[in-house]
Design a protein around this motif. Structure first.
Motif, PDB file in Angstrom:
ATOM      1  N   LYS A   1       0.830  -1.207   0.000  1.00  0.00           N
ATOM      2  CA  LYS A   1       0.000   0.000   0.000  1.00  0.00           C
ATOM      3  C   LYS A   1       0.863   1.254   0.000  1.00  0.00           C
ATOM      4  CE  LYS A   1      -3.727  -2.299   2.431  1.00  0.00           C
ATOM      5  NZ  LYS A   1      -4.533  -2.354   3.643  1.00  0.00           N
ATOM      6  N   SER A   2       0.499   2.179  -0.900  1.00  0.00           N
ATOM      7  CA  SER A   2       1.163   3.477  -0.960  1.00  0.00           C
ATOM      8  C   SER A   2       0.246   4.467  -1.668  1.00  0.00           C
ATOM      9  CB  SER A   2       2.485   3.381  -1.719  1.00  0.00           C
ATOM     10  OG  SER A   2       2.992   4.674  -1.975  1.00  0.00           O
TER      11      SER A   2
ATOM     12  N   VAL B   1       8.478  -1.262  -1.970  1.00  0.00           N
ATOM     13  CA  VAL B   1       8.200  -1.157  -3.405  1.00  0.00           C
ATOM     14  C   VAL B   1       8.543   0.241  -3.916  1.00  0.00           C
ATOM     15  CG1 VAL B   1       6.401  -1.254  -5.177  1.00  0.00           C
ATOM     16  CG2 VAL B   1       6.477  -2.997  -3.395  1.00  0.00           C
ATOM     17  N   GLU B   2       8.222   1.288  -3.152  1.00  0.00           N
ATOM     18  CA  GLU B   2       8.596   2.652  -3.549  1.00  0.00           C
ATOM     19  C   GLU B   2      10.110   2.762  -3.734  1.00  0.00           C
ATOM     20  OE1 GLU B   2       7.096   5.339  -0.602  1.00  0.00           O
ATOM     21  OE2 GLU B   2       5.157   5.539  -1.608  1.00  0.00           O
ATOM     22  N   ASN B   3      10.873   2.194  -2.800  1.00  0.00           N
ATOM     23  CA  ASN B   3      12.337   2.225  -2.902  1.00  0.00           C
ATOM     24  C   ASN B   3      12.824   1.455  -4.127  1.00  0.00           C
ATOM     25  OD1 ASN B   3      12.656   3.818  -0.616  1.00  0.00           O
ATOM     26  ND2 ASN B   3      12.822   2.054   0.743  1.00  0.00           N
ATOM     27  N   LEU B   4      12.206   0.310  -4.404  1.00  0.00           N
ATOM     28  CA  LEU B   4      12.567  -0.479  -5.581  1.00  0.00           C
ATOM     29  C   LEU B   4      12.295   0.312  -6.861  1.00  0.00           C
ATOM     30  CD1 LEU B   4      13.462  -3.210  -6.820  1.00  0.00           C
ATOM     31  CD2 LEU B   4      11.040  -3.859  -6.790  1.00  0.00           C
ATOM     32  N   LEU B   5      11.140   0.965  -6.920  1.00  0.00           N
ATOM     33  CA  LEU B   5      10.804   1.769  -8.098  1.00  0.00           C
ATOM     34  C   LEU B   5      11.827   2.880  -8.314  1.00  0.00           C
ATOM     35  CD1 LEU B   5       6.929   2.101  -7.654  1.00  0.00           C
ATOM     36  CD2 LEU B   5       8.149   0.628  -9.269  1.00  0.00           C
TER      37      LEU B   5
ATOM     38  N   SER C   1       8.340   4.373 -13.031  1.00  0.00           N
ATOM     39  CA  SER C   1       7.213   5.239 -12.698  1.00  0.00           C
ATOM     40  C   SER C   1       5.933   4.411 -12.770  1.00  0.00           C
ATOM     41  CB  SER C   1       7.156   6.382 -13.710  1.00  0.00           C
ATOM     42  OG  SER C   1       5.999   7.139 -13.549  1.00  0.00           O
ATOM     43  N   THR C   2       5.002   4.653 -11.855  1.00  0.00           N
ATOM     44  CA  THR C   2       3.751   3.899 -11.871  1.00  0.00           C
ATOM     45  C   THR C   2       2.783   4.483 -12.893  1.00  0.00           C
ATOM     46  OG1 THR C   2       2.782   5.236 -10.109  1.00  0.00           O
ATOM     47  CG2 THR C   2       3.944   3.238  -9.451  1.00  0.00           C
ATOM     48  N   LEU C   3       1.999   3.604 -13.499  1.00  0.00           N
ATOM     49  CA  LEU C   3       0.947   4.022 -14.418  1.00  0.00           C
ATOM     50  C   LEU C   3      -0.406   4.104 -13.721  1.00  0.00           C
ATOM     51  CD1 LEU C   3       1.760   1.935 -17.629  1.00  0.00           C
ATOM     52  CD2 LEU C   3       2.289   4.332 -17.171  1.00  0.00           C
ATOM     53  N   ASN C   4      -0.524   3.500 -12.553  1.00  0.00           N
ATOM     54  CA  ASN C   4      -1.802   3.500 -11.836  1.00  0.00           C
ATOM     55  C   ASN C   4      -2.339   4.916 -11.705  1.00  0.00           C
ATOM     56  OD1 ASN C   4      -0.302   1.074 -11.144  1.00  0.00           O
ATOM     57  ND2 ASN C   4      -1.964   0.639  -9.731  1.00  0.00           N
ATOM     58  N   ASP C   5      -3.662   5.042 -11.827  1.00  0.00           N
ATOM     59  CA  ASP C   5      -4.277   6.372 -11.781  1.00  0.00           C
ATOM     60  C   ASP C   5      -5.036   6.645 -10.484  1.00  0.00           C
ATOM     61  OD1 ASP C   5      -6.575   4.870 -12.023  1.00  0.00           O
ATOM     62  OD2 ASP C   5      -7.146   5.662 -13.978  1.00  0.00           O
ATOM     63  N   GLY C   6      -4.840   5.798  -9.479  1.00  0.00           N
ATOM     64  CA  GLY C   6      -5.475   6.020  -8.184  1.00  0.00           C
ATOM     65  C   GLY C   6      -6.725   5.195  -7.946  1.00  0.00           C
ATOM     66  N   GLN C   7      -7.233   4.525  -8.971  1.00  0.00           N
ATOM     67  CA  GLN C   7      -8.412   3.687  -8.791  1.00  0.00           C
ATOM     68  C   GLN C   7      -8.052   2.433  -7.995  1.00  0.00           C
ATOM     69  OE1 GLN C   7     -11.128   3.089 -12.189  1.00  0.00           O
ATOM     70  NE2 GLN C   7      -9.536   4.142 -13.370  1.00  0.00           N
TER      71      GLN C   7
ATOM     72  N   LEU D   1      -3.809  -2.564  -4.845  1.00  0.00           N
ATOM     73  CA  LEU D   1      -2.735  -3.515  -4.549  1.00  0.00           C
ATOM     74  C   LEU D   1      -1.997  -3.969  -5.800  1.00  0.00           C
ATOM     75  CD1 LEU D   1      -4.596  -5.820  -1.992  1.00  0.00           C
ATOM     76  CD2 LEU D   1      -3.129  -3.853  -1.507  1.00  0.00           C
ATOM     77  N   ASP D   2      -2.641  -3.845  -6.957  1.00  0.00           N
ATOM     78  CA  ASP D   2      -2.037  -4.267  -8.218  1.00  0.00           C
ATOM     79  C   ASP D   2      -1.346  -3.059  -8.835  1.00  0.00           C
ATOM     80  OD1 ASP D   2      -3.197  -6.976  -8.213  1.00  0.00           O
ATOM     81  OD2 ASP D   2      -5.072  -5.866  -8.336  1.00  0.00           O
ATOM     82  N   LEU D   3      -0.101  -3.245  -9.184  1.00  0.00           N
ATOM     83  CA  LEU D   3       0.747  -2.131  -9.588  1.00  0.00           C
ATOM     84  C   LEU D   3       1.315  -2.372 -10.980  1.00  0.00           C
ATOM     85  CD1 LEU D   3       2.366   0.423  -8.731  1.00  0.00           C
ATOM     86  CD2 LEU D   3       4.031  -1.128  -7.732  1.00  0.00           C
ATOM     87  N   THR D   4       1.351  -1.314 -11.784  1.00  0.00           N
ATOM     88  CA  THR D   4       1.994  -1.355 -13.093  1.00  0.00           C
ATOM     89  C   THR D   4       3.014  -0.230 -13.133  1.00  0.00           C
ATOM     90  OG1 THR D   4      -0.072  -2.129 -14.079  1.00  0.00           O
ATOM     91  CG2 THR D   4       1.634  -1.341 -15.586  1.00  0.00           C
ATOM     92  N   ALA D   5       4.265  -0.564 -13.433  1.00  0.00           N
ATOM     93  CA  ALA D   5       5.337   0.435 -13.466  1.00  0.00           C
ATOM     94  C   ALA D   5       6.160   0.257 -14.734  1.00  0.00           C
ATOM     95  CB  ALA D   5       6.224   0.302 -12.235  1.00  0.00           C
ATOM     96  N   VAL D   6       6.587   1.383 -15.290  1.00  0.00           N
ATOM     97  CA  VAL D   6       7.390   1.377 -16.515  1.00  0.00           C
ATOM     98  C   VAL D   6       8.548   2.362 -16.358  1.00  0.00           C
ATOM     99  CG1 VAL D   6       5.447   0.767 -18.013  1.00  0.00           C
ATOM    100  CG2 VAL D   6       5.974   3.167 -17.603  1.00  0.00           C
TER     101      VAL D   6
END
Length: 99
Positions: A8-9, A24-28, A34-40, A54-59
């Motif tokens: 959670k973040s 996970v923030e530190n790993l990113l 950068s995360t693609l999640n839009d807050g939903q 809880l499901d995260l997409t990062a590029v």
């Protein structure tokens, strides 16, 4: 990178920050992602009605602005389906420099 991180973040839409979220923030940051999640919310507990992201997409940062992330509806499952797309710009033969 994508998956069910159970972390959670507020960075990706959670209302709180937990230890896994910090990891996970530190790993990113370490991987320059950068995360693609839009807050939903991406997860809905059927037992309690609790919603979480809880499901995260990062590029990579350099493709963030040409990538999309979208929840495509609800299912009878606890995790909502997500579609991630990367748009490519293809050069036409006239745009390619020739030597």
């Amino acid at each position: 990178m994508l998956g069910d991180f159970n972390a959670k973040s507020p960075t990706w839409g959670s209302l709180s920050l937990d230890d896994k979220g910090i990891q996970v923030e530190n790993l990113l940051m370490d991987l320059n992602l950068s995360t693609l999640n839009d807050g939903q919310y991406t997860y809905l507990s059927r037992a309690t009605g609790t919603q979480s992201a809880l499901d995260l997409t990062a590029v990579s940062y350099h493709i963030n602005n040409c990538s999309t992330w979208k929840i495509i509806g609800n299912t009878m499952r606890d995790h909502r389906p997500i579609v991630t797309r990367r748009t490519f710009k293809v050069k036409t033969p006239a745009q390619v420099k020739r030597f």
